[in-house]
Design a protein around this motif. Structure first.
Motif, PDB file in Angstrom:
ATOM      1  N   ASN A  68       0.809  -1.220   0.000  1.00  0.00           N
ATOM      2  CA  ASN A  68       0.000   0.000   0.000  1.00  0.00           C
ATOM      3  C   ASN A  68       0.841   1.269   0.000  1.00  0.00           C
ATOM      4  OD1 ASN A  68      -2.605  -0.966  -0.131  1.00  0.00           O
ATOM      5  ND2 ASN A  68      -2.727  -1.333   2.060  1.00  0.00           N
ATOM      6  N   ARG A  69       2.109   1.149   0.288  1.00  0.00           N
ATOM      7  CA  ARG A  69       2.977   2.323   0.287  1.00  0.00           C
ATOM      8  C   ARG A  69       3.543   2.623  -1.099  1.00  0.00           C
ATOM      9  NH1 ARG A  69       5.081   3.321   5.862  1.00  0.00           N
ATOM     10  NH2 ARG A  69       3.969   1.825   7.140  1.00  0.00           N
ATOM     11  N   ILE A  70       3.312   1.763  -2.061  1.00  0.00           N
ATOM     12  CA  ILE A  70       3.910   1.922  -3.392  1.00  0.00           C
ATOM     13  C   ILE A  70       3.229   2.991  -4.249  1.00  0.00           C
ATOM     14  CG2 ILE A  70       4.320   0.720  -5.583  1.00  0.00           C
ATOM     15  CD1 ILE A  70       4.939  -1.767  -3.959  1.00  0.00           C
ATOM     16  N   PRO A  71       1.888   3.098  -4.314  1.00  0.00           N
ATOM     17  CA  PRO A  71       1.276   3.987  -5.314  1.00  0.00           C
ATOM     18  C   PRO A  71       1.685   5.452  -5.247  1.00  0.00           C
ATOM     19  CG  PRO A  71      -0.356   2.488  -4.461  1.00  0.00           C
ATOM     20  CD  PRO A  71       0.872   2.291  -3.633  1.00  0.00           C
ATOM     21  N   ARG A  72       1.759   6.049  -4.072  1.00  0.00           N
ATOM     22  CA  ARG A  72       2.093   7.482  -4.019  1.00  0.00           C
ATOM     23  C   ARG A  72       3.506   7.759  -4.524  1.00  0.00           C
ATOM     24  NH1 ARG A  72       0.169   9.563   1.703  1.00  0.00           N
ATOM     25  NH2 ARG A  72       1.046   7.581   2.282  1.00  0.00           N
ATOM     26  N   PRO A  73       4.523   7.041  -4.038  1.00  0.00           N
ATOM     27  CA  PRO A  73       5.854   7.301  -4.608  1.00  0.00           C
ATOM     28  C   PRO A  73       5.934   6.952  -6.087  1.00  0.00           C
ATOM     29  CG  PRO A  73       6.046   6.066  -2.562  1.00  0.00           C
ATOM     30  CD  PRO A  73       4.609   6.132  -2.888  1.00  0.00           C
ATOM     31  N   ALA A  74       5.211   5.898  -6.513  1.00  0.00           N
ATOM     32  CA  ALA A  74       5.240   5.525  -7.933  1.00  0.00           C
ATOM     33  C   ALA A  74       4.631   6.632  -8.789  1.00  0.00           C
ATOM     34  CB  ALA A  74       4.496   4.206  -8.143  1.00  0.00           C
ATOM     35  N   MET A  75       3.536   7.223  -8.330  1.00  0.00           N
ATOM     36  CA  MET A  75       2.923   8.312  -9.103  1.00  0.00           C
ATOM     37  C   MET A  75       3.830   9.541  -9.129  1.00  0.00           C
ATOM     38  SD  MET A  75      -1.182   7.821  -8.409  1.00  0.00           S
ATOM     39  CE  MET A  75      -1.268   9.144  -7.297  1.00  0.00           C
ATOM     40  N   ALA A  76       4.458   9.859  -8.011  1.00  0.00           N
ATOM     41  CA  ALA A  76       5.350  11.024  -7.971  1.00  0.00           C
ATOM     42  C   ALA A  76       6.570  10.799  -8.863  1.00  0.00           C
ATOM     43  CB  ALA A  76       5.782  11.300  -6.544  1.00  0.00           C
ATOM     44  N   LEU A  77       7.183   9.637  -8.751  1.00  0.00           N
ATOM     45  CA  LEU A  77       8.363   9.355  -9.573  1.00  0.00           C
ATOM     46  C   LEU A  77       7.983   9.206 -11.042  1.00  0.00           C
ATOM     47  CD1 LEU A  77      10.260   6.896  -7.206  1.00  0.00           C
ATOM     48  CD2 LEU A  77      10.808   9.281  -7.694  1.00  0.00           C
ATOM     49  N   GLY A  78       6.804   8.655 -11.313  1.00  0.00           N
ATOM     50  CA  GLY A  78       6.338   8.549 -12.701  1.00  0.00           C
ATOM     51  C   GLY A  78       6.143   9.911 -13.340  1.00  0.00           C
ATOM     52  N   THR A  79       5.607  10.857 -12.567  1.00  0.00           N
ATOM     53  CA  THR A  79       5.433  12.218 -13.087  1.00  0.00           C
ATOM     54  C   THR A  79       6.780  12.860 -13.388  1.00  0.00           C
ATOM     55  OG1 THR A  79       3.398  12.426 -11.804  1.00  0.00           O
ATOM     56  CG2 THR A  79       4.407  14.464 -12.603  1.00  0.00           C
ATOM     57  N   LEU A  80       7.738  12.663 -12.485  1.00  0.00           N
ATOM     58  CA  LEU A  80       9.085  13.200 -12.751  1.00  0.00           C
ATOM     59  C   LEU A  80       9.708  12.523 -13.968  1.00  0.00           C
ATOM     60  CD1 LEU A  80      10.503  13.500  -9.133  1.00  0.00           C
ATOM     61  CD2 LEU A  80       9.746  15.334 -10.648  1.00  0.00           C
ATOM     62  N   ALA A  81       9.463  11.221 -14.133  1.00  0.00           N
ATOM     63  CA  ALA A  81       9.990  10.506 -15.295  1.00  0.00           C
ATOM     64  C   ALA A  81       9.376  11.035 -16.586  1.00  0.00           C
ATOM     65  CB  ALA A  81       9.732   9.010 -15.154  1.00  0.00           C
ATOM     66  N   LEU A  82       8.110  11.423 -16.551  1.00  0.00           N
ATOM     67  CA  LEU A  82       7.487  12.015 -17.740  1.00  0.00           C
ATOM     68  C   LEU A  82       8.171  13.338 -18.114  1.00  0.00           C
ATOM     69  CD1 LEU A  82       3.683  11.375 -17.166  1.00  0.00           C
ATOM     70  CD2 LEU A  82       5.132  10.397 -18.940  1.00  0.00           C
ATOM     71  N   PHE A  83       8.506  14.137 -17.129  1.00  0.00           N
ATOM     72  CA  PHE A  83       9.218  15.391 -17.426  1.00  0.00           C
ATOM     73  C   PHE A  83      10.589  15.101 -18.031  1.00  0.00           C
ATOM     74  CE2 PHE A  83       6.258  17.357 -14.357  1.00  0.00           C
ATOM     75  CZ  PHE A  83       5.862  18.444 -15.119  1.00  0.00           C
ATOM     76  N   VAL A  84      11.271  14.134 -17.474  1.00  0.00           N
ATOM     77  CA  VAL A  84      12.599  13.782 -17.999  1.00  0.00           C
ATOM     78  C   VAL A  84      12.483  13.246 -19.419  1.00  0.00           C
ATOM     79  CG1 VAL A  84      14.550  12.201 -17.707  1.00  0.00           C
ATOM     80  CG2 VAL A  84      13.630  13.421 -15.735  1.00  0.00           C
ATOM     81  N   SER A  85      11.469  12.388 -19.675  1.00  0.00           N
ATOM     82  CA  SER A  85      11.305  11.845 -21.029  1.00  0.00           C
ATOM     83  C   SER A  85      10.904  12.931 -22.020  1.00  0.00           C
ATOM     84  CB  SER A  85      10.284  10.712 -21.025  1.00  0.00           C
ATOM     85  OG  SER A  85       8.991  11.202 -20.729  1.00  0.00           O
ATOM     86  N   ALA A  86      10.131  13.916 -21.568  1.00  0.00           N
ATOM     87  CA  ALA A  86       9.762  15.019 -22.466  1.00  0.00           C
ATOM     88  C   ALA A  86      10.983  15.831 -22.863  1.00  0.00           C
ATOM     89  CB  ALA A  86       8.731  15.915 -21.798  1.00  0.00           C
ATOM     90  N   ILE A  87      11.945  15.926 -21.955  1.00  0.00           N
ATOM     91  CA  ILE A  87      13.151  16.707 -22.250  1.00  0.00           C
ATOM     92  C   ILE A  87      14.121  15.893 -23.112  1.00  0.00           C
ATOM     93  CG2 ILE A  87      15.207  17.731 -21.190  1.00  0.00           C
ATOM     94  CD1 ILE A  87      13.394  18.469 -18.811  1.00  0.00           C
TER      95      ILE A  87
END
Length: 132
Positions: A68-87
């Motif tokens: 149950n502790r996985i979704p919040r960090p996964a969503m936060a890190l996934g959002t940061l990964a989207l920014f990195v992939s966009a760049i």
């Protein structure tokens, strides 16, 4: 002499001190107040100790808490990964965002409801566990 002794005994002694008893109606007895405060603090500390005592839980409960502790960090890190992939690769990112743009609106509502209920239920569960 007996009358004076009885008057002084009634006012100042004999177990019932008229002046002290009258004054305690208007002003708290500091010694008794401190004793009540010490008992209250001791009871509060005992309650806190009971609330925050470590509970023995099984392997399954610990595993589910970890899961149950996985979704919040996964969503936060996934959002940061989207920014990195966009760049780093804008063409790859644009093609993925075009795919997301094709998702129908009711599916977005369903995703929002699922995420809201997940975090709401988790918040409620942790709040109830805290109050126990």
């Amino acid at each position: 002499m007996g009358l004076i002794d009885r008057i002084f005994g009634m006012v100042f002694g004999g177990g019932n001190n008229l002046i002290r008893d009258t004054a305690e109606v208007f002003v708290e007895n500091a010694e008794k107040g401190a004793a009540r405060e010490a008992v209250m603090r001791g009871d509060a500390l005992a309650q806190f100790a009971g609330e925050f005592a470590l509970q023995q839980r099984g392997l399954f409960d610990r595993f589910m808490d970890a899961l149950n502790r996985i979704p919040r960090p996964a969503m936060a890190l996934g959002t940061l990964a989207l920014f990195v992939s966009a760049i780093t690769d804008p063409i790859w990112f644009a093609s993925r965002m075009q795919g997301i743009a094709l998702v129908p609106e009711p599916l977005w509502w369903l995703l929002g409801a699922i995420v809201s209920f997940y975090f709401g239920a988790r918040h409620q569960l942790k709040n109830q566990q805290f109050h126990k």
